[in-house]
Write a protein that holds these residues in place. Structure first.
Motif, PDB file in Angstrom:
ATOM      1  N   VAL A   1     -65.613 -32.688 -32.618  1.00 26.98           N
ATOM      2  CA  VAL A   1     -66.303 -34.006 -32.533  1.00 26.98           C
ATOM      3  C   VAL A   1     -66.232 -34.808 -31.095  1.00 26.98           C
ATOM      4  O   VAL A   1     -66.958 -35.216 -30.531  1.00 26.98           O
ATOM      5  CB  VAL A   1     -65.753 -34.886 -33.613  1.00 26.98           C
ATOM      6  CG1 VAL A   1     -66.402 -36.487 -33.438  1.00 26.98           C
ATOM      7  CG2 VAL A   1     -66.305 -34.480 -35.001  1.00 26.98           C
TER       8      VAL A   1
ATOM      9  N   ARG B   1     -58.822 -29.727 -39.665  1.00 27.23           N
ATOM     10  CA  ARG B   1     -59.029 -30.974 -39.457  1.00 27.23           C
ATOM     11  C   ARG B   1     -58.769 -31.336 -38.040  1.00 27.23           C
ATOM     12  O   ARG B   1     -59.808 -31.891 -37.450  1.00 27.23           O
ATOM     13  CB  ARG B   1     -58.028 -31.781 -40.403  1.00 27.23           C
ATOM     14  CG  ARG B   1     -58.736 -33.173 -40.483  1.00 27.23           C
ATOM     15  CD  ARG B   1     -57.681 -34.069 -41.401  1.00 27.23           C
ATOM     16  NE  ARG B   1     -56.479 -34.120 -41.145  1.00 27.23           N
ATOM     17  CZ  ARG B   1     -55.535 -33.702 -41.763  1.00 27.23           C
ATOM     18  NH1 ARG B   1     -55.714 -33.001 -43.275  1.00 27.23           N
ATOM     19  NH2 ARG B   1     -54.279 -33.728 -41.414  1.00 27.23           N
TER      20      ARG B   1
ATOM     21  N   PHE C   1     -54.672 -39.258 -31.944  1.00 25.79           N
ATOM     22  CA  PHE C   1     -54.523 -40.528 -32.498  1.00 25.79           C
ATOM     23  C   PHE C   1     -54.959 -40.417 -33.995  1.00 25.79           C
ATOM     24  O   PHE C   1     -54.312 -40.869 -34.824  1.00 25.79           O
ATOM     25  CB  PHE C   1     -55.665 -41.423 -31.979  1.00 25.79           C
ATOM     26  CG  PHE C   1     -56.255 -42.573 -32.468  1.00 25.79           C
ATOM     27  CD1 PHE C   1     -55.364 -43.547 -32.763  1.00 25.79           C
ATOM     28  CD2 PHE C   1     -57.346 -42.767 -33.051  1.00 25.79           C
ATOM     29  CE1 PHE C   1     -55.844 -44.769 -33.432  1.00 25.79           C
ATOM     30  CE2 PHE C   1     -57.778 -43.773 -33.593  1.00 25.79           C
ATOM     31  CZ  PHE C   1     -57.042 -44.868 -33.810  1.00 25.79           C
ATOM     32  N   MET C   2     -55.998 -39.541 -34.317  1.00 25.35           N
ATOM     33  CA  MET C   2     -56.089 -39.453 -35.600  1.00 25.35           C
ATOM     34  C   MET C   2     -55.032 -38.856 -36.575  1.00 25.35           C
ATOM     35  O   MET C   2     -54.875 -39.200 -37.795  1.00 25.35           O
ATOM     36  CB  MET C   2     -57.478 -38.533 -35.885  1.00 25.35           C
ATOM     37  CG  MET C   2     -58.809 -38.813 -35.099  1.00 25.35           C
ATOM     38  SD  MET C   2     -59.134 -40.597 -35.759  1.00 25.35           S
ATOM     39  CE  MET C   2     -60.168 -40.235 -37.386  1.00 25.35           C
ATOM     40  N   GLU C   3     -54.277 -38.009 -35.667  1.00 24.52           N
ATOM     41  CA  GLU C   3     -53.238 -37.321 -36.490  1.00 24.52           C
ATOM     42  C   GLU C   3     -51.717 -38.015 -36.338  1.00 24.52           C
ATOM     43  O   GLU C   3     -50.873 -37.467 -36.500  1.00 24.52           O
ATOM     44  CB  GLU C   3     -53.029 -35.799 -35.993  1.00 24.52           C
ATOM     45  CG  GLU C   3     -54.208 -34.985 -36.270  1.00 24.52           C
ATOM     46  CD  GLU C   3     -54.219 -34.763 -37.910  1.00 24.52           C
ATOM     47  OE1 GLU C   3     -53.225 -34.842 -38.379  1.00 24.52           O
ATOM     48  OE2 GLU C   3     -55.418 -34.842 -38.374  1.00 24.52           O
ATOM     49  N   GLY C   4     -51.807 -39.464 -35.911  1.00 27.95           N
ATOM     50  CA  GLY C   4     -50.681 -40.190 -36.140  1.00 27.95           C
ATOM     51  C   GLY C   4     -49.928 -40.523 -34.862  1.00 27.95           C
ATOM     52  O   GLY C   4     -48.916 -41.356 -34.561  1.00 27.95           O
ATOM     53  N   MET C   5     -50.747 -40.277 -33.462  1.00 32.36           N
ATOM     54  CA  MET C   5     -50.277 -40.774 -32.328  1.00 32.36           C
ATOM     55  C   MET C   5     -50.381 -42.357 -32.329  1.00 32.36           C
ATOM     56  O   MET C   5     -51.238 -42.876 -32.859  1.00 32.36           O
ATOM     57  CB  MET C   5     -51.173 -40.069 -31.147  1.00 32.36           C
ATOM     58  CG  MET C   5     -50.497 -40.604 -29.807  1.00 32.36           C
ATOM     59  SD  MET C   5     -51.806 -40.180 -28.513  1.00 32.36           S
ATOM     60  CE  MET C   5     -53.119 -41.329 -28.935  1.00 32.36           C
TER      61      MET C   5
ATOM     62  N   ILE D   1     -58.411 -38.281 -28.764  1.00 30.91           N
ATOM     63  CA  ILE D   1     -58.624 -38.784 -30.170  1.00 30.91           C
ATOM     64  C   ILE D   1     -58.166 -38.283 -31.381  1.00 30.91           C
ATOM     65  O   ILE D   1     -57.622 -38.502 -32.061  1.00 30.91           O
ATOM     66  CB  ILE D   1     -60.501 -38.724 -30.191  1.00 30.91           C
ATOM     67  CG1 ILE D   1     -60.867 -39.792 -29.280  1.00 30.91           C
ATOM     68  CG2 ILE D   1     -60.984 -38.988 -31.564  1.00 30.91           C
ATOM     69  CD1 ILE D   1     -62.208 -40.046 -29.028  1.00 30.91           C
TER      70      ILE D   1
ATOM     71  N   ILE E   1     -51.146 -46.068 -31.801  1.00 28.45           N
ATOM     72  CA  ILE E   1     -52.416 -46.582 -31.557  1.00 28.45           C
ATOM     73  C   ILE E   1     -52.104 -47.296 -29.992  1.00 28.45           C
ATOM     74  O   ILE E   1     -53.139 -47.569 -29.327  1.00 28.45           O
ATOM     75  CB  ILE E   1     -52.855 -47.680 -32.582  1.00 28.45           C
ATOM     76  CG1 ILE E   1     -54.248 -47.942 -32.037  1.00 28.45           C
ATOM     77  CG2 ILE E   1     -52.321 -48.821 -32.521  1.00 28.45           C
ATOM     78  CD1 ILE E   1     -55.241 -48.783 -33.178  1.00 28.45           C
TER      79      ILE E   1
ATOM     80  N   TYR F   1     -61.801 -32.600 -35.553  1.00 26.95           N
ATOM     81  CA  TYR F   1     -61.726 -33.519 -34.715  1.00 26.95           C
ATOM     82  C   TYR F   1     -62.030 -33.273 -33.045  1.00 26.95           C
ATOM     83  O   TYR F   1     -62.617 -34.169 -32.247  1.00 26.95           O
ATOM     84  CB  TYR F   1     -60.528 -34.578 -34.925  1.00 26.95           C
ATOM     85  CG  TYR F   1     -60.545 -35.445 -36.013  1.00 26.95           C
ATOM     86  CD1 TYR F   1     -61.918 -36.459 -36.155  1.00 26.95           C
ATOM     87  CD2 TYR F   1     -59.716 -35.584 -37.186  1.00 26.95           C
ATOM     88  CE1 TYR F   1     -62.037 -37.189 -37.409  1.00 26.95           C
ATOM     89  CE2 TYR F   1     -59.730 -36.331 -38.381  1.00 26.95           C
ATOM     90  CZ  TYR F   1     -61.024 -37.115 -38.308  1.00 26.95           C
ATOM     91  OH  TYR F   1     -61.357 -37.945 -39.399  1.00 26.95           O
TER      92      TYR F   1
END
Lengths: 607, 422
Positions: B363, B356, B178-182, B175, B184, B360
């Motif tokens: 989380v 950040r 993904f949030m950092e640019g991997m 996750i 989708i 994540y």
């Protein structure tokens, strides 16, 4: 960035919604989980009360409870290191061990089930000390029925595990799988009193079944109530004596105390040792007894049907005099032409007709009853007369259950108008079609119990009390006993009884004659199309102050004046005097000298 | 700019939520093992609750220690911490204690710790450090592979210990990637394959293959003009079919028998109600018997009388469900949702990408634990044996989550300084 963040937040909230919805279903909608939770923790412990004991009329103990031990297993706790050794201890094979364990596991991992039923005392002694090494196994004591006598299995019945078929049809809600219940005899008819009421206590247990608490402060618990003891009307000694006389024969002997309806003796021959159907013997022996050609499980006094034969003439006499078709002094001359007869043709009074058992006399007086000339047509007239006759016969308790306190009593048969209508067609039968009824043959069928009751009616000169085998339940007398008075005046009986005494003194029942005891009775030779005639006798003694009425049916034993009257006479003597003065008559009965041909005895081998 | 004190900068809302969860957890551990015969107090060391109290107190010391460190320490020492943890993971494989099928414990006397619990923290840290570097771009393949390797190494080591549950948790770290640019596509493919995996368990294999074939043919039919798309569809189709075919192989050859049974009992819990299905069934029975309001504190019978296994650790939610009913369970879920949303809020206000990414990761890890743990107790997921954060009994677990959370709170408290550095 915010779009991705939204996806994450959405995922979290979605998960929460799924969980809350699923929980709503599990916790609020679905009830099964709550039930399962109760089943998990609430352990119902049942206290089985002792089954009531059974005594004879003289308070001698007949049936009692003896302890046996079942080896129980809780599969989840089993931890056997050396199976071979365990099998040696229990004297079973490894194969049996595997079978038993997997059967137990199938039933439940955490609930106890029977590993081995009713282990022997020797095995119990041996196993008891060793069991500590085998977790998950323990010995559970319970009781089975034991008996102080080998007699009267037909009266006592037996106790066994309740069948699944019974459970399906049972709406009392009392029984559960694995419970024991009375199956035959008084064990069945008095089941509710004998069993008592089991106690239940609810405990809260943990997963190991260890009790942690009392459920709801014991508000739902009930205390067990012991079963009530029964005192029978049966005289055990007399019963045993009668069974001894009937040894090797097929038939019935019933003796009743006439004034009270108390059954003193109720023999069904051949019989079996009641112990054969106790505890684990039951499953072993039941098929054997059930398949035996002589049907030892068949309770003959209540279930066998015979034409009454000549003993029915006593009823005919009373009815005919009551109907005033004949007077006690009237002399009827028979020519022997109407019906087959062993009595010679000639003049007969009622007394003499009974004494000599004149078939033609009774043919004629029944003809008078049936053909009263009310209607012109012989056919219609016969219907009216027959119906009248039939109603009188019913007064003697024939064609219906007497209401004895045992299971499986049958009605017998007194044919009806409808029955003959069906057989011959309406308006197409008359006296000649039904004449064999006049001598107690034909479609007329009675049970030995009904005939013993007839003996009581005659002894009482016109009434009877419901025959019964249980005298008292706990301390209270048997409540299901009624008196029934017949609508015939007492002096009518005296004429018949006079004839019955003469049967013994100088008639077909001469073998039963005693100087010391006035026995009155009537023999029957019951025609048997399948073989040797059945020997029957109905009577009572003493004539003036009757104490015992007796009926005996001995199958394939020939004339009533041989086996049956001998058995009845011996029984009466034994009951009234406590001893036998005629050992030769005993031998005559026991060695079956009454048979002309070669005596082929019947024995029930014990397995 | 006025220098604010630490207590003013720290996020007290999160700490309050944390405190509430730990206290509720402690009470429920007490209830889960409460024995009405013994009347042992909540502080009695012979009970789990008494020992949990010790873990809570020592967690307090850990929190103080975290705040004593310079906030830059975690950034600087990320690789060293990661290295030490990897070494410990290797060490337990060779010389660890085996407890309940998992060789994951380092024992000092009767006191045991699980390095795998702390590996989550270390991996989150190293991932944040790596992605936080200016030259790391997850859009490019090399960086992505390195990041995935950082996750995969501890994951494999833990899987080798036999602790599949904890190893699975590392999948959650996809996750933050993904949030950092991997791209989708990668996230979608992974989720898609997981979905197909589950469908394979639930549906008949042949039926599934037929459905997939029809879907492929339809997709090709709709895209006959574009040969590149057709190629992609065909490749996807082949992968899906291979996936379906290999599930059987995975089930029978890769998973250990007890794991196979757990997966199968998810599909059909009645497969073996007294054996492997027992856990799930008893768990559902306990929760289901709670009803709307529950049976009341200490009034539960299913958990404290041991019908539910692991009632104070992995199945602690059963006690809540049984004693506090649907209301209590929903409140707990609500508490977690609030907590996670608050953490996302904190994460999104971070100035440095290190903080950040770490946020994540926190989380993701907590969300993964929460969702998988609850899902397995209510029969929506196989029993994989991972604890409910802050609620479940256990020192390693509580310590690891405390460190994870408070390192992030420490970073959050210093986020303005990060800005000043620029």
């Amino acid at each position: 960035m915010t779009e991705k963040s939204f996806i994450i937040k959405f995922l979290i909230v979605l998960t929460a919604i799924i969980f809350i919805t699923r929980l709503f279903y599990i916790q609020i909608i679905e009830e099964n989980y709550k039930i399962a939770a109760e089943n998990n923790v609430i352990q119902k412990t049942i206290q089985y009360p002792f089954r009531g004991l059974i005594y004879d009329r003289n308070d001698s103990l007949i049936t009692f409870n003896s302890p046996v031990y079942d080896l129980m297993v809780i599969p989840k706790e089993v931890n056997i290191v050396d199976t071979a050794r365990f099998c040696r201890l229990l004297e079973i094979t490894a194969e049996e061990f595997r079978e038993k364990i997997s059967k137990a596991k199938k039933y439940s991992m955490i609930l106890a089930s029977k590993f081995q039923e009713q282990i022997s005392d020797e095995l119990f002694a041996k196993v008891q000390d060793q069991l500590i090494n085998y977790p998950g196994f323990y010995v559970l004591p319970r009781t089975i029925r034991s008996y102080n006598t080998e007699s009267m299995a037909n009266v006592l019945g037996y106790v066994g595990e309740v069948s699944s078929r019974f459970l399906r049809n049972d709406n009392s809600g009392y029984y559960q799988s694995g419970d024991y219940i009375g199956i035959g005899g008084i064990e069945k008819s008095y089941e509710a009193m004998l069993r008592g009421r089991r106690g239940v206590s609810y405990k809260i247990v943990n997963v190991q079944g260890i009790i942690k608490d009392v459920y709801k402060d014991g508000d739902f618990d009930t205390v067990s109530v012991a079963g009530k003891d029964l005192r029978l009307t049966i005289d055990l000694e007399l019963q045993q004596y009668a069974e001894r006389l009937m040894n090797g024969k097929v038939g019935s002997v019933v003796a009743i105390e006439p004034q009270s309806g108390k059954i003193l003796t109720l023999v069904s021959a051949p019989s079996y040792d009641p112990q054969l159907l106790s505890g684990k013997n039951l499953s072993k022996n039941f098929p054997f007894l059930e398949q035996n050609e002589n049907k030892p499980l068949f309770n003959r006094p209540l279930q066998a049907r015979y034409p009454p034969g000549s003993m029915f003439k006593t009823i005919q006499g009373v009815i005919a005099m009551h109907e005033q078709v004949v007077d006690s002094n009237e002399i009827i001359t028979t020519d022997g032409s109407n019906i087959g007869d062993l009595a010679p043709p000639g003049p007969y009074t009622m007394t003499r007709a009974i004494q000599k058992s004149s078939n033609n006399y009774f043919y004629l007086i029944m003809k008078r009853m049936v053909e009263q000339g009310v209607e012109e047509s012989q056919f219609l007239d016969a219907r009216i007369g027959f119906e009248k006759w039939r109603n009188y016969v019913a007064e003697f308790g024939l064609g219906e259950k007497l209401g004895v306190d045992m299971p499986n009593e049958i009605n017998g048969n007194v044919p009806s108008i409808e029955w003959y209508d069906k057989l011959y067609g309406v308006g197409r039968w008359k006296y000649s079609n039904i004449a064999s009824l006049s001598i107690g043959q034909g479609e007329l069928l009675v049970t030995p119990l009904q005939m013993a009751n007839l003996g009581a009616i005659l002894a009482n000169r016109g009434y009877y009390i419901t025959p019964h085998v249980v005298d008292s339940i706990g301390n209270s007398p048997n409540p299901n006993v009624k008196k029934r008075t017949l609508p015939f005046s007492a002096d009518l009986y005296e004429t018949v009884l006079d004839g019955m005494e003469k049967v013994i003194n100088s008639g077909s029942g001469i073998r039963g004659y005693m100087d010391s005891l006035r026995l009155a009775g009537k023999t029957s030779t019951i025609q048997n199309p399948h073989g040797e005639d059945h020997s029957g006798f109905m009577g009572f003694a003493p004539l003036d102050e009757p104490q015992i009425s007796i009926v005996a049916f001995v199958e394939n034993a020939g004339q009533g004046g041989r086996a049956a009257v001998s058995v009845a006479s011996l029984l009466a003597e034994r009951y009234i005097f406590g001893e036998i003065s005629r050992p030769w008559l005993e031998d005559y009965v026991m060695e079956k000298r009454y048979l002309s041909g070669n005596a082929s005895g019947i024995t029930i081998a014990e397995n | 700019m006025r220098q604010e004190s630490l207590s003013q900068k720290i996020d007290w809302v999160t700490i309050l939520l944390f405190g509430a969860m730990v206290m509720l957890g402690w009470m429920n551990i007490y209830a889960a093992n409460y024995n009405p015969d013994l009347e042992l107090g909540i502080f009695d060391f012979s009970t789990s609750a008494g020992r949990q109290f010790v873990w809570i107190c020592t967690s307090g010391i850990l929190i103080a220690a975290v705040f004593l460190f310079d906030y830059k320490f975690f950034d600087s020492f990320a690789y060293i911490i990661y290295g030490v943890i990897l070494a410990l993971l290797v060490f337990v494989l060779i010389g660890g204690k085996e407890v309940a099928g998992s060789k994951s414990w380092i024992g000092v006397g009767s006191f045991g710790l699980q390095p795998s619990e702390f590996a989550k923290f270390a991996t989150a840290l190293v991932l944040a450090r790596y992605i936080g570097k200016a030259d790391t771009k997850l859009e490019n393949l090399k960086s992505l592979i390195v990041a995935l390797l950082l996750i995969a190494v501890p994951m494999v080591l833990i899987a080798l210990q036999g602790d599949i549950g904890t190893a699975l948790v590392f999948a959650a770290l996809i996750i933050p990637l993904f949030m950092e640019g991997m791209p989708i596509v990668i996230l979608m493919s992974v989720s898609g394959l997981l979905l197909i995996f589950l469908l394979t368990l639930l549906l008949n294999q042949t039926l599934l293959l037929v459905i997939v074939s029809i879907a492929i043919l339809l997709a090709i039919g709709l895209n006959t003009k574009e040969s590149k798309r057709i190629m992609i569809i065909i490749v996807t189709g082949v992968v899906v079919v291979l996936m379906i075919r290999s599930v059987d192989f995975i089930l029978s050859d890769v998973l250990k028998p007890y794991q196979q049974k757990r997966v199968l009992s998810l599909v059909n819990p009645n497969i073996d109600p007294l054996g492997i299905g027992w856990n799930v069934n008893q768990s559902k029975i306990a929760i289901g018997s709670g009803g709307l309001f529950g049976k009341g504190f200490l009034e539960g019978t299913q958990t404290k009388f041991d019908f539910v296994p692991e009632q104070s650790t992995d199945f602690i939610f059963c006690t809540i469900g049984e004693e506090h009913g649907w209301i209590g369970s929903s409140l707990l879920i609500f508490l977690f949702v609030t907590f996670l949303l608050r953490l996302i809020f904190l994460t999104e206000r971070q100035k440095s990408s290190f903080a950040r990414v770490f946020g994540y990761s926190v989380v993701s890890i907590i969300f993964f634990h929460f969702s998988i743990n609850i899902a397995m107790t209510i029969g929506l997921f196989p029993v994989v044996g991972i604890p409910l954060p802050f609620f479940s009994y256990g020192g390693s677990s509580l310590w690891a989550f405390t460190i994870l959370l408070f390192v992030f709170l420490k970073l959050d408290a210093h986020r303005m300084q990060e800005l000043q550095r620029w």
